[in-house]
Enzyme design. Structure first.
Site, short mmCIF file in Angstrom:
data_model
loop_
_atom_site.label_atom_id
_atom_site.label_comp_id
_atom_site.label_asym_id
_atom_site.label_seq_id
_atom_site.Cartn_x
_atom_site.Cartn_y
_atom_site.Cartn_z
N LYS A 89 9.99 12.18 -11.24
CA LYS A 89 8.51 12.32 -10.90
C LYS A 89 8.21 11.24 -10.21
O LYS A 89 8.79 10.62 -9.41
CB LYS A 89 8.25 11.75 -12.52
CG LYS A 89 7.92 12.26 -14.14
CD LYS A 89 7.59 10.76 -14.62
CE LYS A 89 8.05 11.62 -16.19
NZ LYS A 89 7.53 10.36 -16.80
N GLY A 90 6.68 11.58 -9.01
CA GLY A 90 6.41 11.52 -7.72
C GLY A 90 5.95 9.91 -8.33
O GLY A 90 4.99 9.62 -9.21
N GLN A 137 7.68 2.18 -1.97
CA GLN A 137 6.50 2.24 -2.07
C GLN A 137 5.68 2.16 -3.33
O GLN A 137 4.17 1.90 -3.25
CB GLN A 137 7.02 4.43 -3.11
CG GLN A 137 7.14 5.03 -1.56
CD GLN A 137 6.20 5.51 -0.82
OE1 GLN A 137 5.29 5.87 -1.39
NE2 GLN A 137 6.01 4.81 0.48
N PHE A 171 -1.49 8.89 4.13
CA PHE A 171 -2.44 7.79 2.90
C PHE A 171 -3.40 9.21 2.15
O PHE A 171 -4.57 9.17 1.59
CB PHE A 171 -2.87 6.88 2.92
CG PHE A 171 -1.85 5.67 3.68
CD1 PHE A 171 -1.24 5.49 2.77
CD2 PHE A 171 -2.97 4.50 4.74
CE1 PHE A 171 -0.20 4.62 3.82
CE2 PHE A 171 -1.53 4.45 5.65
CZ PHE A 171 -0.59 4.03 4.57
N GLY A 230 6.63 8.00 5.77
CA GLY A 230 6.25 7.03 5.07
C GLY A 230 6.92 6.56 4.15
O GLY A 230 7.93 5.74 3.79
N GLU A 260 2.00 7.21 -5.53
CA GLU A 260 0.69 7.54 -4.67
C GLU A 260 -0.02 6.27 -6.70
O GLU A 260 -0.74 6.19 -7.24
CB GLU A 260 -0.37 8.34 -5.77
CG GLU A 260 -0.54 8.69 -4.08
CD GLU A 260 -0.70 10.72 -4.26
OE1 GLU A 260 -1.92 10.68 -4.09
OE2 GLU A 260 -0.13 11.45 -3.83
N ILE A 271 14.67 8.04 -10.24
CA ILE A 271 14.81 7.58 -9.07
C ILE A 271 15.98 8.06 -7.53
O ILE A 271 16.79 7.06 -8.09
CB ILE A 271 14.32 5.97 -9.48
CG1 ILE A 271 13.54 6.15 -10.42
CG2 ILE A 271 14.48 5.29 -8.04
CD1 ILE A 271 11.82 6.00 -10.21
N THR A 284 13.63 3.23 -1.58
CA THR A 284 12.37 4.03 -1.13
C THR A 284 11.81 3.56 -2.13
O THR A 284 10.78 3.51 -1.81
CB THR A 284 12.39 4.72 -0.69
OG1 THR A 284 13.42 5.40 -1.43
CG2 THR A 284 13.17 5.08 1.39
#
Lengths: 759, 340
Positions: free
Chosen positions: A721-722, A658, A243, A470, A725, A649, A654
């Site tokens: 795209k991440g 997230q 994190f 993770g 977060e 995606i 996963t």
């Protein structure tokens, strides 16, 4: 349908199980502190019990008398190595054993090394520091703070963004709010404790430590120890939660390396849960003032966001979320300013969506207040202010599916059934409230290298120095290779988490999937090119075919015509046992030094608000239902729905995991999480999981993640795209809005606790 | 962690004999050289943190007396062996039927894993979780007598508003004890001076000037059983626990309530309060205020006001007075409405 494995929609990959899932659940995954190492000695830290002053004397006699004690590393013992640096790879510039000055509570004063863990701990406990104590400054409003502008203090925060004439527009606005918000100190508290295991083989140093940045650490540790980076190896194959906390290296790593050198034995130091609060980074407490002005039609004409953030005396860590909040809606005019407030604290650092979590919380809580002031539905209010271009630089968004996210989430949540009147919805003794908020996270990408080998037996070996924190990056990297090479995932081995592998950027800023997959794609395509060239060459099995007519599938090169050739046969004809490609991916707009900087552990980030052509963000919308008891006012969250669009995606399992984890964290941020500070002493009080509360299973009931299809080829070659977060941004504001809806009480200071609703 | 001697006495008399050899009459059980351990969910934690420093641990789990592990239901009430685990008692059908307040108080405590380890006697003797007590670098009169109390002017959100003193405001966090004190339970103990029975209300001591003295027990005394008298109307009872999260957290405020009703009129009420006091807390004034009255929101609020009339707030825990009152009101109304 298996909720954990959503059926892929357009531009989404299969929900393959994690490639390392079995290792993890059967205990065969060796986390850095688990790895059996022969002849190991154990280290334990002794830390300061004051926040400001000087260590005048360190009494070591009792510690030295502990049976099994081998060594104590303390003041003077680090003089031959360099101090840490604050920056991407370094958590702080404080060299705790270079200097007897105490800058913060829980600062390292010594490392005791012993034959057993228990002896080391006991010796560390018996080390007695004597201090010349000064009155410390704890946080906001404490005497002795110094306030400085944040702009320019960090390479990631160059300026206070602005647009148009805010003052004039705000003065003219028909409807306006001016409110203040705050978020508390938070510590990451990953379940895996922080640890360093170091050993020397001659002049070669190996460090096993949970890390999100093995390449950066290799270079930074070598600098501190004044040795060649080639002589340092950082190993971190499994990480039990990070994190952001395992992104920057802390001073402990070099201290343990020096201890191992002195002793000529491997040394392992596991930091206790309590000690981690002072020796690692944390999310700084923030304060916000937000002003919004709008016409009666709901169009925003003026937006101002001022932020204040606590940092340490020596290091200007900047949270700085105004870049995202200033670009969120079609504001007309924008004014922002961020200030740092220095106090006697350890240096804060990155914590999951570091800028967005606190700043978007404040913005979205304010947006809900503004919707109330306008008498408007909060979803409609956001729809009205949906921008065509971002308001600061007037650039287009590479893609922006926010309204579609709102529509899908609202539909699934049943927003239409909400009675907007405050306190109108009840279920027996429980007040019911519903709220929503926007999630946003910048889409960045960084240079990355990867090595991929395809063998004549049909096996693939993929190597990349990224980090499995993770998120499932090992799995999705394998998926990318599987897709491009036509090899099933069970024939692919993925090696990560080792600085001897091809370098990858820090696993932060949600860049890993995009950066790693882009590099893997590049390496795989180079293999394809070689295979195709051999297969289509004169006399080859697919002679005359063009590359664009070919696909790799099931171990074969298949032409559109239906003709095919086994990869095995093509490789044999080439007289090779394998094709191995080493790819170095650099994003569009990369500087000429981009790859050099990757190897130096200081990769440049692209995307987000940094690119010329467009701004790049992922978006989402979250809807929350709260229930608040009529008498006792405890807040429960029976339902939460989030819809998110994040380009391609790679793996719906996963990705959902997230986002789900992020939303759960968001609920915790809204209602529970806070590090408490004793303001008299500038010391943390609740330094363990008994008193530092995070959600437990019973707190999370009905949680739904909706993946909204989106195609965005502009972000990076992988189109990804991440989203690691994204899920925890906005959640706390949605909860605050729901609490307001249920009770009429607008809570602006997180966490929202029972006492705020009793009055 | 300091090295220590670990022994497993075979029976109660052996355990007492060893304990009396290594302790004196003046020793407090929590500060003695030799200490008893059962589930270890509290003591082992505090040994790791350097808060408890016994150099000899007497593990009671091998004691051969079978009564220590039994729950016996008779016409006189219910008798819990000291080594019965929290989880076992919480799931016991007769406990749930006859004394819902006991079953609830156990079920809402700790986590499943801890309830499977922790013994009932150990649970009632659990020590405070005051942040300043738990960490040895702070001043604490309970941990180091006379050293001062950092909590008094510090971050005291968790701290007690009832039963505190100038020396200590640490909260007693247990839940089970609130049910026991409400039901007039009795604790049976054996020590070098023989066996005795202690009314539950006399077991714990308010901090006063000596917060390090936590109970009436001698250092060589072992709790052997906890007896709860037959209270037929205790079927109308419950434990309400209010906390920052849904599970696995200490009470900010809790209420153990049992009601003997004649229609809606209170013949007898039993009330204990958790999360707000330094010791298990019987709210006698609240009980009396309800006697003979119709139980409704107004009379419940009057009882709650009586319960907290003597409350002393500090900077961060003042909300516990209001929360404690509301918790009691809600518990009373919910108990009234039980189908018992």
């Amino acid at each position: 349908m298996d909720a954990a494995a959503p059926r892929p929609k357009e531009n989404m990959g299969e929900p393959l199980p994690r490639v390392d899932a079995r290792l993890k659940v059967t205990g065969q995954a060796h986390y850095p502190a688990d790895l059996p190492i022969a002849n190991i000695a154990y280290g334990a830290l002794a830390t300061s019990s004051i926040a400001k002053g000087k260590v005048t004397k360190l009494r070591l006699d009792d510690a030295r008398a502990v049976p099994g004690l081998l060594d104590i590393v303390t003041y003077g013992d680090m003089d031959k190595v360099d101090k840490p640096k604050f920056g991407n790879s370094g958590a702080t510039s404080i060299g705790p054993l270079h200097d007897r000055t105490i800058f913060h509570d829980g600062q390292i004063v010594a490392l005791a090394v012993a034959e057993t863990f228990e002896a080391a701990e006991e010796a560390a406990r018996l080390i007695r520091a004597e201090y010349e104590e000064e009155k410390p400054t704890a946080t906001f409003d404490s005497p002795g703070t110094a306030t400085i502008p944040a702009a320019g203090k960090s390479p990631l925060f160059k300026e206070d963004v602005k647009a148009g004439d805010f003052d004039a527009a705000y003065a003219d606005a028909a409807v306006k709010i001016d409110q203040r918000y705050s978020t508390p100190t938070q510590h990451h508290n990953p379940i895996e404790l922080f640890s360093t295991t170091a050993f020397w083989e001659g002049d070669q140093l190996t460090v096993h430590e949970p890390s999100q940045n093995v390449t950066g650490w290799k270079v930074e540790l070598a600098r501190q120890l004044k040795i060649d980076p080639a002589k340092v190896r950082i190993v971190s194959p499994f990480i039990g939660g990070a994190f952001g906390s395992k992104g920057p290296m802390t001073p402990r790593t070099a201290i343990v390396a020096v201890a191992a050198k002195r002793l000529g034995r491997p040394v392992r130091c596991v930091t206790s849960r309590m000690q981690a609060f002072g020796t690692q980074t944390y999310r700084a407490e923030t304060r916000h003032r937000i002003r919004i002005g709008a016409g009666r039609d709901g169009h925003i004409t003026a937006f101002a966001h001022e932020g204040w953030e606590v940092t340490s005396r020596p290091d200007p860590y900047v949270v700085g979320g105004t870049s995202a909040t200033g670009r969120m809606y079609d504001y007309g005019s924008v004014l922002t300013h961020v200030s740092l407030v220095q106090a006697d604290r350890n240096t804060p650092g990155y914590m999951r969506s570091p800028p967005e979590t606190p700043y978007v919380y404040a913005l979205e809580n304010a947006m809900d207040e503004m919707a109330v002031a306008l008498g408007m539905d909060p979803v409609e209010f956001r729809r009205i202010n949906e921008p065509k271009t971002e308001p600061i630089g007037k650039k287009p968004f590479s893609s922006r599916s926010l309204i579609r996210c709102y529509d899908e989430a609202a539909e699934a949540f049943g927003w239409a059934k909400r009675d907007p009147k405050i306190g109108a919805m009840r279920d027996g003794e429980w007040l019911v409230g519903m709220g929503c908020a926007t999630a946003i996270y910048p889409t960045a990408v960084a240079p990355c290298a990867a090595r991929v080998r395809l063998t004549v037996d049909g096996d693939v070996r993929l190597q990349c120095g990224s980090h499995e924190i993770g998120t499932g990056v090992r799995t999705v990297a394998g998926q990318m290779a599987s897709e491009r090479l036509g090899v099933s995932i069970d024939r692919i081995s993925v090696e990560m988490g080792d600085s001897s592998l091809p370098p990858a950027p820090v696993s932060g800023g949600s860049i890993s999937t995009a950066s790693v997959c882009s590099a893997v794609l590049m390496a795989c395509d180079a293999i394809r090119t070689k295979l195709y060239a051999a297969a289509t060459a004169e006399g080859g099995p697919l002679a005359g075919s063009h590359n664009e007519e070919l696909e790799l599938a099931g171990g074969k090169i298949v032409a559109k015509s239906g003709a095919s050739a086994k990869v095995e046969d093509v490789l044999k004809a080439m007289q090779v046992g394998a094709i191995e490609e080493y790819a170095e991916f650099a994003p569009k707009g990369a500087t000429p030094d981009a790859l050099k900087k990757l190897y130096a552990g200081t990769p440049e980030f692209h995307g987000g608000d940094q690119d010329e052509d467009s701004v790049k963000y992922a978006f989402g919308a979250e809807f929350v239902e709260v229930r608040i008891n009529r008498h006792t006012r405890e807040i429960r969250v029976p339902r939460i729905v989030g819809a998110f669009a994040a380009g391609r995606i790679m793996n719906t399992r996963t990705a959902r995991s997230q986002l789900m984890g992020g939303m759960i964290w968001g609920i915790g941020q809204a209602l529970q999480e806070a590090t408490e500070i004793d303001r008299r002493y500038a010391r943390y009080v609740n330094r363990d999981l008994q008193d530092y509360l995070v959600p437990v299973n019973a707190d999370i009931k009905d949680l739904q993640v909706i993946l909204v299809p989106e195609v965005d080829p502009a972000v990076n070659p992988a189109g990804v795209k991440g989203l690691g977060e994204l899920g925890n941004v906005g959640t706390a504001a949605a909860v605050a809005s729901a609490v307001y809806h249920a009770t009429g009480k607008r809570i602006r200071d997180l966490p929202i606790r029972i006492e705020q609703l009793l009055v | 962690m300091r090295p220590f001697v670990y022994e497993q006495p075979a029976d109660i008399s052996a355990a007492v004999a060893i304990a009396s050899r290594f302790t004196t009459n003046d020793d407090q059980p929590t500060r003695a050289n030799a200490q008893f351990i059962a589930g270890g969910t509290n003591l082992a934690d505090y040994m790791k943190l350097g808060v408890a420093e016994p150099n000899r641990l007497l593990d009671l789990n091998r004691l051969k007396e079978s009564g220590l592990r039994q729950i016996r239901v008779t016409d006189d009430g219910i008798r819990f062996g000291a080594l019965v685990r929290m989880g076992e008692a919480a799931d016991h059908a007769e406990v749930k039927r006859r004394y819902p307040v006991i079953a609830d108080s156990l079920r809402l405590a700790a986590s499943g894993q801890i309830r499977n380890m922790a013994s009932l006697a150990g649970n009632i003797l659990q020590r405070t979780r005051c942040e300043y007590f738990r960490e040895t670098s702070w001043q604490c009169n309970k941990r180091v007598p006379g050293s001062g109390c950092a909590a008094m002017e510090g971050f005291n959100r968790q701290h007690a508003v009832l039963g505190g003193s100038d020396a200590c405001i640490a909260t007693y966090h247990g839940d089970f004890a609130q049910a026991l004190i409400a039901l007039d339970a009795v604790v049976h103990a054996e020590g070098s001076r023989g066996a005795r029975s202690i009314p539950f209300a006399k077991l714990h001591r308010q901090p006063g000037d000596t917060p390090h003295i936590e109970t009436d027990l001698a250092a060589d005394e072992i709790i052997t059983a906890i007896a709860v008298p037959a209270v037929p109307w205790a079927r109308r009872s419950l434990y309400l626990k209010i906390r920052d999260r849904e599970s696995y957290a200490f009470a900010l405020a809790s209420a153990a309530v049992a009601l003997d009703l004649d229609g809606e009129t209170v013949r007898e009420a039993r009330i204990a309060l958790g999360g707000v006091a330094t010791v298990p807390w019987r709210a006698g004034a609240a009980e009396q205020s309800l006697q003979g009255k119709k139980l409704d929101e107004t009379s419940a609020e009057a009882a709650a006001d009586a319960a907290f009339a003597q409350a002393q707030p500090r900077q961060h825990n003042a909300f516990k007075i209001e929360l404690g009152k509301r918790t009691l009101v809600r518990a009373l109304l919910e108990t009234r409405d039980m189908k018992a």
